[in-house]
Design a protein around this motif. Structure first.
Motif, PDB file in Angstrom:
ATOM      1  N   ASP A 364       0.844  -1.198   0.000  1.00  0.00           N
ATOM      2  CA  ASP A 364       0.000   0.000   0.000  1.00  0.00           C
ATOM      3  C   ASP A 364       0.878   1.245   0.000  1.00  0.00           C
ATOM      4  O   ASP A 364       1.992   1.244   0.542  1.00  0.00           O
ATOM      5  CB  ASP A 364      -0.914   0.013   1.229  1.00  0.00           C
ATOM      6  N   ILE A 365       0.378   2.298  -0.607  1.00  0.00           N
ATOM      7  CA  ILE A 365       1.163   3.526  -0.758  1.00  0.00           C
ATOM      8  C   ILE A 365       0.749   4.551   0.298  1.00  0.00           C
ATOM      9  O   ILE A 365      -0.438   4.853   0.453  1.00  0.00           O
ATOM     10  CB  ILE A 365       0.998   4.126  -2.162  1.00  0.00           C
ATOM     11  N   ALA A 366       1.733   5.057   0.996  1.00  0.00           N
ATOM     12  CA  ALA A 366       1.525   6.073   2.023  1.00  0.00           C
ATOM     13  C   ALA A 366       1.876   7.450   1.476  1.00  0.00           C
ATOM     14  O   ALA A 366       2.895   7.606   0.791  1.00  0.00           O
ATOM     15  CB  ALA A 366       2.375   5.759   3.251  1.00  0.00           C
ATOM     16  N   THR A 367       1.058   8.437   1.775  1.00  0.00           N
ATOM     17  CA  THR A 367       1.371   9.834   1.466  1.00  0.00           C
ATOM     18  C   THR A 367       1.773  10.516   2.764  1.00  0.00           C
ATOM     19  O   THR A 367       0.949  10.688   3.665  1.00  0.00           O
ATOM     20  CB  THR A 367       0.157  10.554   0.842  1.00  0.00           C
ATOM     21  N   LEU A 368       3.049  10.883   2.854  1.00  0.00           N
ATOM     22  CA  LEU A 368       3.554  11.511   4.062  1.00  0.00           C
ATOM     23  C   LEU A 368       3.299  13.017   4.072  1.00  0.00           C
ATOM     24  O   LEU A 368       3.027  13.602   5.117  1.00  0.00           O
ATOM     25  CB  LEU A 368       5.047  11.221   4.230  1.00  0.00           C
ATOM     26  N   ILE A 369       3.427  13.640   2.889  1.00  0.00           N
ATOM     27  CA  ILE A 369       3.125  15.060   2.722  1.00  0.00           C
ATOM     28  C   ILE A 369       2.331  15.202   1.435  1.00  0.00           C
ATOM     29  O   ILE A 369       2.688  14.607   0.409  1.00  0.00           O
ATOM     30  CB  ILE A 369       4.396  15.921   2.636  1.00  0.00           C
TER      31      ILE A 369
END
Length: 408
Positions: A364-369
């Motif tokens: 799964d892809i995380a968006t940190l900013i």
């Protein structure tokens, strides 16, 4: 909360070194449709929206009564990729040119096809002098020593050396002190092969003193005019002054952080009136999911203690990549439209508390900013992590950049 030790159309997905000379780097391009290359990576990356950047510079110019923009891309465009951002903004009629502080980065922009004027606001290595001149990089005269270097360079050939005059009106860190007058400028301007194209200074934050600086700058302009020297470009307004000090605009404005859709201060009235768009996302894949038991801990210092059995996720990004270590003090990360707390940041990884149910999977892809939720914008992240709006400036140049017209 516990504290721990404080450590410290369609462009580039990766960067390779090649050559105008050994000093330059060129962005290797991949088409965004090759999304499998992103989904298969085990490293973080940055996504840039060209439409957001182009919309931002249009709005910034409007804020400055349609004055042209000298776009500041120092420190690798505040960590987001100077070559990539310059290639986007090179298309805009609102951009008059680009300003950087390192000679090699100026050459890198030119070597990657950036055509607009480029101003070197810092010093230059004499070994690169002729490369800079041959690539029409404008040099800054900010001291007697730098002025002498420029005169020496001009004597080495018949090519015109472009120069802007950097005046210290009170910041104190760079520029020729305004009290030195214009005698040194007259001498420089009379040197064969030298063309004075601009005059600039840098403002401090306090408005009352900034107004004093503006008056000092105006006095220098008047003295130069009396001596027949009329620089065509006049600029001293960075992002903050552009917003709250119209008299600092002169005929060109010089924003940096605003270009990326971030305001210099977390709470500014202009943010309500001028809808800048955050132009980037920092992303990383989930590389590990593990259910920890009550009493387990995460980190060398056992910073995070699991209070009840819970799933945790590991992302392949840490403070060595430029991700702020203070994120573990309250920042959040977005995965599958849900925000999760950052509970640990070390050199190469960070960990998220997912909860009692396994709602996240490896890959799964995380968006940190990003612009998706207020908590993960630069302003929201800085507030939660106890930082500021400029934390992206720490991102390492090695983080790949992937440019889209719009975010996917």
């Amino acid at each position: 909360m516990k504290t721990r030790r404080k450590f410290l159309k369609n462009t580039a997905f990766a960067t390779v070194g090649i050559g105008l000379s050994h000093h330059l780097s060129l962005a290797q391009t991949l088409h965004p449709s090759e999304s499998n290359l992103v989904s298969q990576t085990t490293n973080p990356w940055i996504e840039l929206s060209s439409n957001a950047y182009l919309k931002n510079v249009q709005l910034i110019s409007q804020m400055a009564q349609n004055k042209p923009i000298m776009a500041v891309l120092k420190n690798n465009a505040y960590g987001l990729g100077d070559v990539q951002v310059a290639q986007i903004l090179d298309q805009s009629t609102h951009i008059a040119g680009f300003a950087l502080v390192k000679d090699e980065r100026c050459l890198a922009l030119r070597g990657n096809g950036v055509s607009k004027p480029i101003l070197l606001m810092g010093d230059f290595n004499e070994d690169l002098g002729m490369d800079l001149v041959n690539n029409a990089i404008t040099l800054s005269a900010f001291s007697l020593a730098s002025s002498n270097k420029i005169k020496k360079l001009a004597s080495q050939g018949n090519k015109e050396v472009l120069v802007e005059l950097y005046i210290d009106t009170g910041l104190g860190r760079m520029g020729m002190p305004y009290s030195k007058g214009v005698g040194w400028i007259k001498e420089l301007a009379s040197t064969p092969n030298i063309k004075i194209t601009g005059l600039f200074s840098t403002l401090t934050t306090p408005v009352d003193f900034a107004q004093t600086q503006i008056q000092r700058f105006s006095n220098i302009i008047g003295q130069l005019k009396d001596n027949g020297i009329i620089p065509s470009r006049l600029h001293m307004a960075p992002s903050l002054s552009l917003l709250d000090l119209p008299e600092s605009h002169f005929n060109t404005v010089r924003p940096g952080i605003l270009l990326h859709g971030t305001y210099p201060l977390s709470k500014m009235d202009q943010a309500k009136n001028v809808p800048l768009q955050l132009a980037y996302r920092l992303k990383a894949p989930v590389i590990r999911m593990e259910k920890l038991r009550k009493g387990d801990t995460i980190g060398f210092s056992r910073f995070y203690k699991v209070e009840a059995d819970e799933w945790t996720a590991t992302l392949p990004i840490g403070w060595a990549d430029g991700y702020y270590s203070g994120a573990e003090n309250g920042a959040k990360v977005l995965i599958n439209d849900t925000l999760y707390n950052v509970v640990n940041v070390n050199a190469s990884h960070c960990n998220l508390a997912i909860g009692p149910e396994k709602t996240v999977d490896v890959g799964d892809i995380a968006t940190l900013i990003g612009p998706d939720q207020p908590e993960i914008t630069p302003e929201g992240f800085g507030k939660l992590a106890g930082g500021h709006n400029y934390l992206q400036i720490q991102y390492k140049e090695s983080i790949p950049k992937f440019v889209h017209d719009e975010f996917l």
